[in-house]
Enzyme design. Sequence first.
Site, PDB file in Angstrom:
ATOM      1  N   CYS A 115       0.853  -1.185   0.000  1.00 11.25           N
ATOM      2  CA  CYS A 115       0.000   0.000   0.000  1.00 11.25           C
ATOM      3  C   CYS A 115       0.891   1.238   0.000  1.00 11.25           C
ATOM      4  O   CYS A 115       1.736   1.386   0.886  1.00 11.25           O
ATOM      5  CB  CYS A 115      -0.911   0.013   1.221  1.00 11.25           C
ATOM      6  SG  CYS A 115      -1.877   1.541   1.360  1.00 11.25           S
ATOM      7  N   ASP A 117      -0.132  -5.767   0.786  1.00 17.40           N
ATOM      8  CA  ASP A 117      -1.448  -6.111   0.269  1.00 17.40           C
ATOM      9  C   ASP A 117      -1.353  -7.496  -0.349  1.00 17.40           C
ATOM     10  O   ASP A 117      -0.392  -7.800  -1.051  1.00 17.40           O
ATOM     11  CB  ASP A 117      -1.884  -5.113  -0.816  1.00 17.40           C
ATOM     12  CG  ASP A 117      -2.195  -3.735  -0.258  1.00 17.40           C
ATOM     13  OD1 ASP A 117      -2.748  -3.666   0.853  1.00 17.40           O
ATOM     14  OD2 ASP A 117      -1.887  -2.742  -0.937  1.00 17.40           O
TER      15      ASP A 117
END
Length: 116
Positions: A33, A40
């Site tokens: 992110c 992620d």
Amino acid sequence: MSEKLSILETFENQYPERDYNIVHVAPEFTSVCPKTGMPDFATLTLEYIPNQLCVELKSLKLYYGSYRNDGIYYESVTNKIADDLIKVTQPRYLKLTANFAVRGGISSVITVEYKA
């Protein structure tokens, strides 16, 4: 050619006169992110109808892995991957679905679809 794009390899479709579906599922995709720096995790499902070329699987795995430390939003990474795959394979049809794991109480599914 970008460094990431150069990772992708192809091979000749042995049945270019026929429409047939290819589906590859990669359940361990990771990126970062760009806002929080947190990892992620996603399952990427690539579905395509090849034209003259097919994507080679080892190169696809390495290509996906090249995003591991990249700070990039879900929407951007999904579209970038689809763009690169379209560029190297020139498929008749391609659909890439990125199913991102829950983070902060929200899960996200990004789908990109392309028709020649």
